[in-house]
Design an enzyme around this catalytic site. Structure first.
Site, PDB file in Angstrom:
ATOM      1  N   ARG A  51     -10.232  29.423  57.682  1.00 48.33           N
ATOM      2  CA  ARG A  51     -10.551  29.732  56.378  1.00 48.33           C
ATOM      3  C   ARG A  51     -10.099  31.063  55.829  1.00 48.33           C
ATOM      4  NH1 ARG A  51     -13.215  33.701  56.914  1.00 48.33           N
ATOM      5  NH2 ARG A  51     -13.472  33.875  54.575  1.00 48.33           N
ATOM      6  N   GLY A  52     -10.126  31.300  54.551  1.00 53.76           N
ATOM      7  CA  GLY A  52      -9.653  32.418  53.885  1.00 53.76           C
ATOM      8  C   GLY A  52      -8.208  32.218  53.431  1.00 53.76           C
ATOM      9  N   ALA A  53      -7.839  32.698  52.228  1.00 48.29           N
ATOM     10  CA  ALA A  53      -6.604  32.067  51.691  1.00 48.29           C
ATOM     11  C   ALA A  53      -5.239  32.461  52.417  1.00 48.29           C
ATOM     12  CB  ALA A  53      -6.395  32.486  50.140  1.00 48.29           C
ATOM     13  N   ARG A  96      -6.676  21.607  50.897  1.00 45.60           N
ATOM     14  CA  ARG A  96      -7.673  22.422  50.257  1.00 45.60           C
ATOM     15  C   ARG A  96      -6.955  22.714  49.103  1.00 45.60           C
ATOM     16  NH1 ARG A  96     -11.688  26.671  52.849  1.00 45.60           N
ATOM     17  NH2 ARG A  96     -12.795  25.887  50.663  1.00 45.60           N
ATOM     18  N   GLN A 202     -20.576  32.815  54.742  1.00 44.16           N
ATOM     19  CA  GLN A 202     -19.406  33.534  55.318  1.00 44.16           C
ATOM     20  C   GLN A 202     -19.910  35.307  55.468  1.00 44.16           C
ATOM     21  OE1 GLN A 202     -19.092  31.453  52.894  1.00 44.16           O
ATOM     22  NE2 GLN A 202     -17.178  30.226  52.927  1.00 44.16           N
ATOM     23  N   ASP A 243      -8.582  33.503  45.919  1.00 41.00           N
ATOM     24  CA  ASP A 243      -8.039  32.276  46.655  1.00 41.00           C
ATOM     25  C   ASP A 243      -6.923  32.103  45.304  1.00 41.00           C
ATOM     26  OD1 ASP A 243      -9.630  30.983  49.056  1.00 41.00           O
ATOM     27  OD2 ASP A 243     -11.025  32.092  47.933  1.00 41.00           O
ATOM     28  N   ASN A 253     -12.305  32.939  43.199  1.00 39.02           N
ATOM     29  CA  ASN A 253     -12.878  33.403  44.705  1.00 39.02           C
ATOM     30  C   ASN A 253     -14.265  32.542  45.198  1.00 39.02           C
ATOM     31  OD1 ASN A 253     -12.515  35.412  46.780  1.00 39.02           O
ATOM     32  ND2 ASN A 253     -14.284  36.227  46.232  1.00 39.02           N
ATOM     33  N   LYS A 254     -14.610  32.974  46.152  1.00 34.38           N
ATOM     34  CA  LYS A 254     -15.996  32.028  46.580  1.00 34.38           C
ATOM     35  C   LYS A 254     -16.883  32.303  45.585  1.00 34.38           C
ATOM     36  CE  LYS A 254     -15.998  30.113  49.763  1.00 34.38           C
ATOM     37  NZ  LYS A 254     -15.818  28.836  49.733  1.00 34.38           N
TER      38      LYS A 254
END
Length: 352
Positions: A51-53, A96, A202, A243, A253-254
């Site tokens: 995970r994480g762009a 994704r 996270q 992201d 973003n999240k």
């Protein structure tokens, strides 16, 4: 460039497969898993093993190599191999929908496929080497982001983060946490407040683990506490990852980042985005065009496999929100800190 070395390497190509930290079990375990097929990589991205762009982007690049290795076994002609591999690459890019780095890295691999003059074995080797190149570049890019960001971190600052934009969201240094690492390398009085980041925690599971592993003082707070600490003057700045960033600076973003940005604006706390240029999608004019991923209801209704609410309750679970550019103090990139007017500064960043 910062000489700070993180202990973490999130993803790496080894021989004929990809090896990555399984982030679904952090912090209970810190283990590596080997991804040996294209579908395994698709699933690893989808289920957030990776995970994480930026890390997702590298995973996508590795996934194209894995598909190429599988297609080689089918005794296809070179033309058939290329056509099938381009289809597989497009499929990988759908794992994704929000993180533009995934599409960017897959497109880099598609360029290799389309431009190669080699036979099938040669194409596979070129894809492998390009994936490794993108890996190494990611670390160097993050260090440059960190160093530019460190320039605007006040001495002794307390930095608020949201979600995880650290080594485990990249190949091995971090974007938002890259800023923290570079600042801490120069000033050991820097500390971090980390939002827990519901619903997948996270910040609690990953950011706190990373920073404590690297010896950086960290305090965990719940998502709803940021305004309290800002009002008390205990937060000096906010640095988060991204992201996808639109041409006007609107940033996905999240989920929960938008709330933090509103609170920061009200309390006059600088709010920075830290992200590589590959996260900026100049094909979209504003955040209204960003596709927001809807994730499963179980992420909200369950913690550690146990239900925490009435089973029949309705749930809506967007994975991201979009922070309007008006709330963003600056976007920290590998070429410097972009400032408003973002339409102009982003355009200039890509021209230079």
């Amino acid at each position: 460039m910062s000489e700070f070395i993180s202990k973490i390497r999130t993803i790496q190509w080894i021989d004929d497969h990809s090896r990555m930290v399984d982030q679904t079990v952090v912090p209970y375990e810190f283990k590596y898993v080997d991804i040996t097929s294209g579908q395994e990589m698709f699933d690893a991205i989808k289920t957030m093993i990776v995970r994480g762009a930026p890390a997702i982007g590298i995973a996508g690049a590795h996934g194209v190599v894995l598909y190429a290795q599988e297609l080689k076994k089918q005794n296809l002609s070179r033309e058939e191999f290329i056509n099938e591999l381009l289809k597989k690459a497009d499929y990988m890019a759908t794992s994704r929908p929000t993180a533009v780095n995934l599409m960017w890295a897959v497109e880099k691999q598609k360029e290799v496929i389309r431009n190669s003059k080699s036979d099938i074995d040669g194409i596979i080797e070129e894809l492998k080497q390009n994936g490794i190149k993108l890996e190494n570049e990611d670390i160097e890019i993050n260090k440059r982001i960190g160093d530019y960001g460190a320039e605007v971190v006040p001495k002794g600052a307390t930095i608020l983060t949201h979600c995880n934009a650290g080594a485990l969201a990249t190949v091995g240094y971090g974007t938002a946490l890259g800023v923290v690492r570079s600042a801490f390398a120069k000033d050991k009085t820097i500390q971090v407040f980390a939002d827990e980041t519901r619903p997948r925690q996270q910040g609690a599971r990953i950011t706190t683990l990373e920073l404590t592993m690297d010896g950086i003082p960290t305090t965990l707070i719940t998502d709803g506490m940021c305004s309290y600490f800002m009002k008390k003057g205990m937060i000096d700045m906010v640095v988060v990852g991204a992201d996808r960033i639109a041409a006007n600076g609107d940033t996905a973003n999240k989920i929960g980042t938008y709330t933090v940005a509103i609170a920061a604006k009200y309390h006059n706390v600088p709010f920075y985005i830290a992200a590589p240029l590959s996260t900026i999608d100049t094909s979209i004019k504003s955040g209204d065009e960003i596709v927001i991923e809807e994730r499963s209801r179980e992420e909200v209704t369950h913690i550690n496999g146990k239900i925490i609410c009435a089973p029949e309750v309705n749930v809506i679970n967007p994975g991201f929100d979009v922070t309007p550019h008006e709330l963003i103090t600056g976007i920290i990139t590998e070429v410097g800190i972009l400032k408003p007017n973002y339409n102009e500064s982003i355009k200039n960043a890509f021209m230079n």
